[in-house]
Design a protein around this motif. Sequence first.
Motif, mmCIF file in Angstrom:
data_model
loop_
_atom_site.group_PDB
_atom_site.id
_atom_site.type_symbol
_atom_site.label_atom_id
_atom_site.label_comp_id
_atom_site.label_asym_id
_atom_site.label_seq_id
_atom_site.Cartn_x
_atom_site.Cartn_y
_atom_site.Cartn_z
ATOM 1 N N ARG A 182 63.690 64.683 39.725
ATOM 2 C CA ARG A 182 64.180 63.309 39.898
ATOM 3 C C ARG A 182 63.673 62.391 38.795
ATOM 4 O O ARG A 182 64.411 61.572 38.265
ATOM 5 C CB ARG A 182 63.727 62.739 41.248
ATOM 6 N N LEU A 183 62.401 62.522 38.469
ATOM 7 C CA LEU A 183 61.769 61.602 37.530
ATOM 8 C C LEU A 183 62.166 61.857 36.085
ATOM 9 O O LEU A 183 62.145 60.946 35.254
ATOM 10 C CB LEU A 183 60.244 61.682 37.656
ATOM 11 N N THR A 184 62.531 63.080 35.760
ATOM 12 C CA THR A 184 62.821 63.406 34.362
ATOM 13 C C THR A 184 64.289 63.207 34.001
ATOM 14 O O THR A 184 64.769 63.778 33.023
ATOM 15 C CB THR A 184 62.363 64.837 34.016
ATOM 16 N N THR A 185 64.959 62.365 34.748
ATOM 17 C CA THR A 185 66.311 61.976 34.351
ATOM 18 C C THR A 185 66.258 60.922 33.248
ATOM 19 O O THR A 185 67.286 60.611 32.661
ATOM 20 C CB THR A 185 67.111 61.416 35.551
ATOM 21 N N ILE A 186 65.052 60.422 32.962
ATOM 22 C CA ILE A 186 64.903 59.458 31.869
ATOM 23 C C ILE A 186 64.029 60.060 30.773
ATOM 24 O O ILE A 186 63.128 60.859 31.039
ATOM 25 C CB ILE A 186 64.335 58.115 32.363
ATOM 26 N N GLU A 187 64.316 59.673 29.554
ATOM 27 C CA GLU A 187 63.691 60.285 28.375
ATOM 28 C C GLU A 187 62.174 60.153 28.356
ATOM 29 O O GLU A 187 61.475 61.097 27.998
ATOM 30 C CB GLU A 187 64.288 59.705 27.090
ATOM 31 N N GLU A 188 61.647 58.986 28.722
ATOM 32 C CA GLU A 188 60.197 58.777 28.674
ATOM 33 C C GLU A 188 59.465 59.772 29.568
ATOM 34 O O GLU A 188 58.416 60.285 29.192
ATOM 35 C CB GLU A 188 59.838 57.346 29.107
ATOM 36 N N ASN A 189 60.029 60.039 30.732
ATOM 37 C CA ASN A 189 59.384 60.976 31.646
ATOM 38 C C ASN A 189 59.561 62.418 31.188
ATOM 39 O O ASN A 189 58.687 63.251 31.429
ATOM 40 C CB ASN A 189 59.896 60.777 33.069
ATOM 41 N N LYS A 190 60.670 62.717 30.526
ATOM 42 C CA LYS A 190 60.836 64.056 29.946
ATOM 43 C C LYS A 190 59.749 64.301 28.910
ATOM 44 O O LYS A 190 59.138 65.374 28.874
ATOM 45 C CB LYS A 190 62.208 64.197 29.283
ATOM 46 N N LEU A 191 59.496 63.290 28.077
ATOM 47 C CA LEU A 191 58.462 63.414 27.057
ATOM 48 C C LEU A 191 57.089 63.588 27.705
ATOM 49 O O LEU A 191 56.294 64.429 27.276
ATOM 50 C CB LEU A 191 58.471 62.197 26.130
ATOM 51 N N SER A 192 56.824 62.812 28.743
ATOM 52 C CA SER A 192 55.549 62.922 29.441
ATOM 53 C C SER A 192 55.376 64.316 30.049
ATOM 54 O O SER A 192 54.288 64.910 29.962
ATOM 55 C CB SER A 192 55.455 61.853 30.531
ATOM 56 N N LEU A 193 56.427 64.846 30.648
ATOM 57 C CA LEU A 193 56.379 66.201 31.204
ATOM 58 C C LEU A 193 56.030 67.207 30.106
ATOM 59 O O LEU A 193 55.169 68.070 30.283
ATOM 60 C CB LEU A 193 57.717 66.563 31.846
ATOM 61 N N PHE A 194 56.666 67.071 28.960
ATOM 62 C CA PHE A 194 56.412 67.958 27.832
ATOM 63 C C PHE A 194 54.971 67.816 27.339
ATOM 64 O O PHE A 194 54.266 68.819 27.137
ATOM 65 C CB PHE A 194 57.401 67.656 26.695
ATOM 66 N N LEU A 195 54.516 66.574 27.164
ATOM 67 C CA LEU A 195 53.170 66.328 26.638
ATOM 68 C C LEU A 195 52.070 66.797 27.583
ATOM 69 O O LEU A 195 50.972 67.139 27.140
ATOM 70 C CB LEU A 195 52.986 64.840 26.318
#
Length: 107
Positions: A74-87
């Motif tokens: 749900r949270l990684t539908t936005i780019e900032e959270n995708k980056l945070s997940l990756f980092l």
Amino acid sequence: HDNFVGSVLDALIGLLQCQEEETCKNTAAAIVNIATSNEISARIGNLGGIYPLVLLLKSADGSCQRNACHALSRLTTIEENKLSLFLHHGIDHLIPLCASEHDGVSV
């Protein structure tokens, strides 16, 4: 309304960081239910909600893993959270779950 939402989100992020696995599992499920907009998802990410969810992926409890996966989806539908997940190396923890034996965790 905005202060109330912020207070609730702050409290949820705090609960995600507690040591009680059952509390964390239920908090992840609550995040699934409230992350219904990009604005709320962004606020959860900005408050540091991604990292504790990544940590829950390592739980031995399949329900905990499932709730964390669902919240992260749900949270990684936005780019900032995708980056945070990756980092936070979330992908490294998600890949092994694809072969999980726990109900509802694997794909």
